[in-house]
Design a protein around this motif. Sequence first.
Motif, PDB file in Angstrom:
ATOM      1  N   ASP A 401       0.841  -1.203   0.000  1.00 46.50           N
ATOM      2  CA  ASP A 401       0.000   0.000   0.000  1.00 46.50           C
ATOM      3  C   ASP A 401       0.875   1.251   0.000  1.00 46.50           C
ATOM      4  OD1 ASP A 401      -2.090  -1.857   0.578  1.00 46.50           O
ATOM      5  OD2 ASP A 401      -1.558  -1.706   2.711  1.00 46.50           O
ATOM      6  N   PHE A 402       0.761   2.058  -1.022  1.00 43.43           N
ATOM      7  CA  PHE A 402       1.495   3.325  -1.010  1.00 43.43           C
ATOM      8  C   PHE A 402       0.835   4.309  -1.960  1.00 43.43           C
ATOM      9  CE2 PHE A 402       3.826   0.470  -3.910  1.00 43.43           C
ATOM     10  CZ  PHE A 402       3.697   1.167  -5.093  1.00 43.43           C
ATOM     11  N   LEU A 403       1.222   5.562  -1.817  1.00 41.84           N
ATOM     12  CA  LEU A 403       0.691   6.622  -2.669  1.00 41.84           C
ATOM     13  C   LEU A 403       1.836   7.262  -3.447  1.00 41.84           C
ATOM     14  CD1 LEU A 403      -1.816   8.644  -3.228  1.00 41.84           C
ATOM     15  CD2 LEU A 403      -0.616  10.134  -1.647  1.00 41.84           C
ATOM     16  N   VAL A 404       1.606   7.490  -4.732  1.00 40.25           N
ATOM     17  CA  VAL A 404       2.550   8.270  -5.537  1.00 40.25           C
ATOM     18  C   VAL A 404       1.859   9.598  -5.862  1.00 40.25           C
ATOM     19  CG1 VAL A 404       3.837   8.423  -7.696  1.00 40.25           C
ATOM     20  CG2 VAL A 404       3.540   6.196  -6.569  1.00 40.25           C
ATOM     21  N   SER A 405       2.459  10.712  -5.433  1.00 40.40           N
ATOM     22  CA  SER A 405       1.919  12.008  -5.875  1.00 40.40           C
ATOM     23  C   SER A 405       2.974  12.661  -6.754  1.00 40.40           C
ATOM     24  CB  SER A 405       1.540  12.895  -4.685  1.00 40.40           C
ATOM     25  OG  SER A 405       2.646  13.574  -4.192  1.00 40.40           O
ATOM     26  N   ILE A 406       2.500  13.238  -7.854  1.00 42.51           N
ATOM     27  CA  ILE A 406       3.441  13.807  -8.824  1.00 42.51           C
ATOM     28  C   ILE A 406       2.851  15.081  -9.414  1.00 42.51           C
ATOM     29  CG2 ILE A 406       2.523  12.170 -10.555  1.00 42.51           C
ATOM     30  CD1 ILE A 406       5.226  12.370 -12.012  1.00 42.51           C
ATOM     31  N   VAL A 407       3.700  16.086  -9.600  1.00 41.97           N
ATOM     32  CA  VAL A 407       3.309  17.289 -10.332  1.00 41.97           C
ATOM     33  C   VAL A 407       4.008  17.243 -11.686  1.00 41.97           C
ATOM     34  CG1 VAL A 407       3.382  19.819 -10.415  1.00 41.97           C
ATOM     35  CG2 VAL A 407       3.012  18.649  -8.236  1.00 41.97           C
ATOM     36  N   GLY A 408       3.231  17.315 -12.760  1.00 39.64           N
ATOM     37  CA  GLY A 408       3.805  17.277 -14.097  1.00 39.64           C
ATOM     38  C   GLY A 408       2.738  17.650 -15.109  1.00 39.64           C
ATOM     39  N   THR A 409       3.056  17.490 -16.375  1.00 40.44           N
ATOM     40  CA  THR A 409       2.088  17.771 -17.428  1.00 40.44           C
ATOM     41  C   THR A 409       1.464  16.453 -17.857  1.00 40.44           C
ATOM     42  OG1 THR A 409       3.432  19.654 -18.099  1.00 40.44           O
ATOM     43  CG2 THR A 409       1.761  18.906 -19.669  1.00 40.44           C
ATOM     44  N   ALA A 410       0.197  16.247 -17.490  1.00 40.11           N
ATOM     45  CA  ALA A 410      -0.436  14.932 -17.630  1.00 40.11           C
ATOM     46  C   ALA A 410      -0.476  14.470 -19.079  1.00 40.11           C
ATOM     47  CB  ALA A 410      -1.838  14.981 -17.047  1.00 40.11           C
ATOM     48  N   SER A 411      -0.763  15.369 -20.018  1.00 45.75           N
ATOM     49  CA  SER A 411      -0.907  14.935 -21.412  1.00 45.75           C
ATOM     50  C   SER A 411       0.396  14.337 -21.933  1.00 45.75           C
ATOM     51  CB  SER A 411      -1.321  16.120 -22.280  1.00 45.75           C
ATOM     52  OG  SER A 411      -0.335  17.141 -22.183  1.00 45.75           O
ATOM     53  N   GLU A 412       1.505  14.677 -21.333  1.00 46.35           N
ATOM     54  CA  GLU A 412       2.796  14.204 -21.840  1.00 46.35           C
ATOM     55  C   GLU A 412       3.282  12.926 -21.165  1.00 46.35           C
ATOM     56  OE1 GLU A 412       5.403  17.563 -21.566  1.00 46.35           O
ATOM     57  OE2 GLU A 412       4.180  18.747 -22.942  1.00 46.35           O
ATOM     58  N   ILE A 413       3.021  12.772 -19.875  1.00 48.67           N
ATOM     59  CA  ILE A 413       3.673  11.643 -19.180  1.00 48.67           C
ATOM     60  C   ILE A 413       2.766  10.805 -18.289  1.00 48.67           C
ATOM     61  CG2 ILE A 413       5.949  12.754 -19.142  1.00 48.67           C
ATOM     62  CD1 ILE A 413       5.408  13.424 -16.167  1.00 48.67           C
ATOM     63  N   GLU A 414       1.479  11.164 -18.160  1.00 46.74           N
ATOM     64  CA  GLU A 414       0.655  10.457 -17.178  1.00 46.74           C
ATOM     65  C   GLU A 414       0.539   8.959 -17.486  1.00 46.74           C
ATOM     66  OE1 GLU A 414      -3.124   9.865 -17.428  1.00 46.74           O
ATOM     67  OE2 GLU A 414      -3.255   9.177 -15.342  1.00 46.74           O
ATOM     68  N   ALA A 415       0.361   8.614 -18.769  1.00 48.86           N
ATOM     69  CA  ALA A 415       0.200   7.197 -19.131  1.00 48.86           C
ATOM     70  C   ALA A 415       1.455   6.408 -18.769  1.00 48.86           C
ATOM     71  CB  ALA A 415      -0.091   7.079 -20.629  1.00 48.86           C
ATOM     72  N   LYS A 416       2.622   6.981 -19.038  1.00 50.03           N
ATOM     73  CA  LYS A 416       3.878   6.277 -18.732  1.00 50.03           C
ATOM     74  C   LYS A 416       4.061   6.126 -17.224  1.00 50.03           C
ATOM     75  CE  LYS A 416       6.603   7.216 -22.806  1.00 50.03           C
ATOM     76  NZ  LYS A 416       7.553   8.100 -23.430  1.00 50.03           N
ATOM     77  N   VAL A 417       3.655   7.147 -16.497  1.00 48.85           N
ATOM     78  CA  VAL A 417       3.785   7.074 -15.040  1.00 48.85           C
ATOM     79  C   VAL A 417       2.914   5.949 -14.500  1.00 48.85           C
ATOM     80  CG1 VAL A 417       3.186   8.291 -12.892  1.00 48.85           C
ATOM     81  CG2 VAL A 417       4.496   9.462 -14.673  1.00 48.85           C
ATOM     82  N   ARG A 418       1.682   5.841 -15.038  1.00 50.69           N
ATOM     83  CA  ARG A 418       0.799   4.750 -14.577  1.00 50.69           C
ATOM     84  C   ARG A 418       1.432   3.389 -14.844  1.00 50.69           C
ATOM     85  NH1 ARG A 418      -3.809   4.639 -17.586  1.00 50.69           N
ATOM     86  NH2 ARG A 418      -3.736   6.754 -18.381  1.00 50.69           N
ATOM     87  N   GLU A 419       2.015   3.257 -16.021  1.00 57.31           N
ATOM     88  CA  GLU A 419       2.639   1.973 -16.386  1.00 57.31           C
ATOM     89  C   GLU A 419       3.801   1.624 -15.460  1.00 57.31           C
ATOM     90  OE1 GLU A 419       3.889   2.190 -20.453  1.00 57.31           O
ATOM     91  OE2 GLU A 419       1.855   2.679 -21.131  1.00 57.31           O
ATOM     92  N   ALA A 420       4.410   2.635 -14.885  1.00 57.11           N
ATOM     93  CA  ALA A 420       5.596   2.394 -14.045  1.00 57.11           C
ATOM     94  C   ALA A 420       5.234   1.886 -12.653  1.00 57.11           C
ATOM     95  CB  ALA A 420       6.401   3.687 -13.921  1.00 57.11           C
ATOM     96  N   ILE A 421       3.933   1.886 -12.327  1.00 59.96           N
ATOM     97  CA  ILE A 421       3.511   1.463 -10.982  1.00 59.96           C
ATOM     98  C   ILE A 421       2.773   0.128 -11.106  1.00 59.96           C
ATOM     99  CG2 ILE A 421       2.256   2.134  -8.891  1.00 59.96           C
ATOM    100  CD1 ILE A 421       2.382   5.056  -9.989  1.00 59.96           C
ATOM    101  N   PRO A 422       3.432  -0.995 -10.807  1.00 59.67           N
ATOM    102  CA  PRO A 422       2.778  -2.297 -10.946  1.00 59.67           C
ATOM    103  C   PRO A 422       1.571  -2.403 -10.011  1.00 59.67           C
ATOM    104  CG  PRO A 422       5.131  -2.532 -10.449  1.00 59.67           C
ATOM    105  CD  PRO A 422       4.777  -1.095 -10.270  1.00 59.67           C
ATOM    106  N   GLU A 423       0.564  -3.068 -10.500  1.00 58.07           N
ATOM    107  CA  GLU A 423      -0.654  -3.315  -9.705  1.00 58.07           C
ATOM    108  C   GLU A 423      -1.244  -2.023  -9.153  1.00 58.07           C
ATOM    109  OE1 GLU A 423      -0.076  -6.618  -6.861  1.00 58.07           O
ATOM    110  OE2 GLU A 423       1.764  -7.003  -8.003  1.00 58.07           O
ATOM    111  N   LEU A 424      -1.221  -1.002  -9.984  1.00 53.00           N
ATOM    112  CA  LEU A 424      -1.800   0.276  -9.551  1.00 53.00           C
ATOM    113  C   LEU A 424      -3.297   0.126  -9.362  1.00 53.00           C
ATOM    114  CD1 LEU A 424      -1.516   3.359  -9.092  1.00 53.00           C
ATOM    115  CD2 LEU A 424      -1.846   3.656 -11.553  1.00 53.00           C
TER     116      LEU A 424
END
Lengths: 435, 452
Positions: A401-424
């Motif tokens: 159980d953990f939380l990832v919080s990130i500030v960035g430009t979603a249209s550019e990197i949000e999909a890749k960030v999701r992929e980087a977190i297994p079993e999100l």
Amino acid sequence: MTTRIELEGGTLLFVEESHAIPLVEVVVSTRSGSAHDSVEKQGLFRTMLGMFRRGARDLTSHQIEDALDRLGSEISLDVNASISTMYGQVIERNLAPFIELFSTLLESPSFPEDEFGRLKREIVADLIGARDNDRALAQRAFRRGVFRDHPYSRSAAGTIPGVESLTTDDARAQYRKHFVKGNLVIGFSGDISLEAAERYARRIIRDVPDGPRLQDPVPPPSPIPGRRLVFVDKPERTQTQIVIGQLGTSPHDEDHIPLTVANAVFGGTFTSRLMREVRSKRGWSYGASSRLGIDRQRHSFAMVTFPAATDAAACIALQLELFTDLVEKGITTRELAFIKRYLARSYAFEIDTASKRLHQALDVDLLGLPADYYSGYVAHVEAVTLEQANGALKNRLTTRDFLVSIVGTASEIEAKVREAIPELGTHDVVPFDRD
Amino acid sequence: MSTARAKWIEALNTGDVSKITFEGVVPFGGGEVLRYRLENGLQVRLLVDRSAPVVTYFTWFGVGSRHEKLGKTGLAHLFEHLMFNETESLKAGEFDRKLEENGAESNAATWLDWTYYYESLPADRLSLAVELESDRMAHLVLREPQVASEKEVVANERRFRVDDDIEGAASELLYKTAYTVHPYHWPTIGWMEDIQNFTPEDCESFYRTYYAPNNALVVICGDIKEKDVLAKIQKAYGPIPSSEIPLENTHPEPPQLEERRVAVRKPTPTEKLYIGFHGPALGDADHVHLTVLNEILFGGRASRLYRALVIEKEFVSDLRGWVATFRDPGLYELHFTARPGKTAADIEGVLARELERAKTEPISDDELVRAKARLELSTLQSMETMSGKAEQIGFYETVLGDASVSFRRLEDYRRTTAGDVLRAARRYLVDRARTTIHVQPEEAATSVEAAE
């Protein structure tokens, strides 16, 4: 050694003398803070305290500011969930008139309506201005996500609707409840004698009414299950701010110091595992650290990095891998020996000024830390065994159980960030300018 | 092992204090700074202070971004990062590891005129700082992998401090616009393209030129024994050869003859103004007077501009003024953050009135008293820690060649008159010498002249 004196009505006084520089620090704290604000009136405690310099007895705000400057002095405020503090510092030769002024602000704030409205508008402008600070946005999203409905999720600065709803009656009521003798702790450090400190402390509480120490309304927070992502969407980010974590520890946990030691190996120094892997080997982020928050109840464990947007997903994946490795395999004998030497020897810088020594004593009392939390710190660190350190990692932290919080430009990197977190599990995208 | 390295190790064991020249004493608050110089030119400053069992060790190099060339900006700062890498006897990471193992705090900074490195250690660990700092002054290893990795770190630092930070970006643009000839034109962190193009050869050449004892100042402050420290310094640094420091060939900035304005759009909720007037060098007598004026305009909540813009008009949420402390004439910087719904024009109207007042009416005695008391407080606050004292000594020695200036400035503040402040206002608050950066929220921007 900091001197502790119990004054009439239950006010405590702590004094730490040092005559190296002709400056005196004065601290007045309440044993209560923004956790006493209601959900609807977030920001009340801090706004109430801010009114102290906006009018007192027959002094206007301008007269107060003018007098502070003339004395070569300054005051500042700090409010968190459990404690509020008013700091003062003054050139030693002006201590007596400064204490008179400081006492007047504390014992007779006048809460003028026009100043109250002005202060509220200033706070709202600051809350909007804080949207320029990406790091603060990431921290706020993390705090809200990890603590959710718990009082630790809130900011002492409040929310825009909360601050706008405040009235002077709210502030007066809050003041009357919290500024009573039993709820105050006073500290002096610097170029002052014990006798003078005691005399001035009595002056500060002379007209403060009797009243009890207030109970902490904060319950222990509960872990929130699952792997979650909160993406704070802001345009044109070339870099991200990332905070990853979960609940950490309470200073009263038996394994608190062993976990502190293990955390220092992971992300507490310039040569820690996180720094070495993220910055030194890959050059992905200027900084990479992990820390354990401390309050009266269990607080947070958080990893903090700020890689380029193009490296954010890979950096998150690496951090999660390093974190899993830490929790599952623990730290090594060699790492433990190294970090114990670092923590024990660097302790000299935790106590190298009178102000630092005073604040340790204040923290112990105000946060209800174990009595030897600081005085026995080095001995406690040196006594930590490998089994204790690795046991604390397994007992207090989880890879589930953990939380990832990130500030960035979603249209550019949000999909890749999701992929980087297994079993999100869940993921949310929130605009950076949403309160 | 190289011959130079072998000689250096041998010399470590045969240090001779008699080779150090005593250059006098400088008063510093209630104490005194002892000045020494080694035969190779290394300057040493000692302040014995037994108020805590710790010691702070600063090494200042007389090189900053002003010594760089166009196309190679950011080299001094990149180099600061590289100094924490390998030496001939220490693998990558060992420098920090040894310090941490001994409980030390360490860091470094680079700016326009200088670079410094410091360690704060438990007092009985001073030898380690001497050993490590002298080693990396003489035996740094600069190879492609280390340089490539640190270039990435610095590029990330630039994104963090400049590209994604409104104040950082605006400040960079302010100096870029206000200076056309002088090297204060470019930022210390360097242009991104320059950062990404550095080679190990660039770094090696920079190191051999500027990282030499005759371009360095060591300041040690804390619970020390003078003779022991000098013996250690002589042993460690004595054998390091001096270098030929190139003559600095900086062109002075020509007078600015017309106001310069640049507008930029950023993802921010409110408008911002960053204004720079060409101001005095740190060593100019008027630096003190303009600093006093700055306190009257911006210092604290009783100051003129705080009263006008925050309290009375409620136009801004944040404002600051700062007189740059540079060797050559710097900027007098004014920063304003408008409140939601307020504009730069709102702020500039009030500002114009207050600046005109500063140039036409003498300040009051009350204002002068307040400003002097505030400056005395901030001077004392800067001396509260051992590292604070060492930093003050090193800064004034490096920029002005005299550590005592930090306390002498207190005397200068006390001597400042209303006439001094009026003259400084008239000399520096000159519209034609003003540069303005106007930051607008993206959706609200209208006619915007894009920055380069």
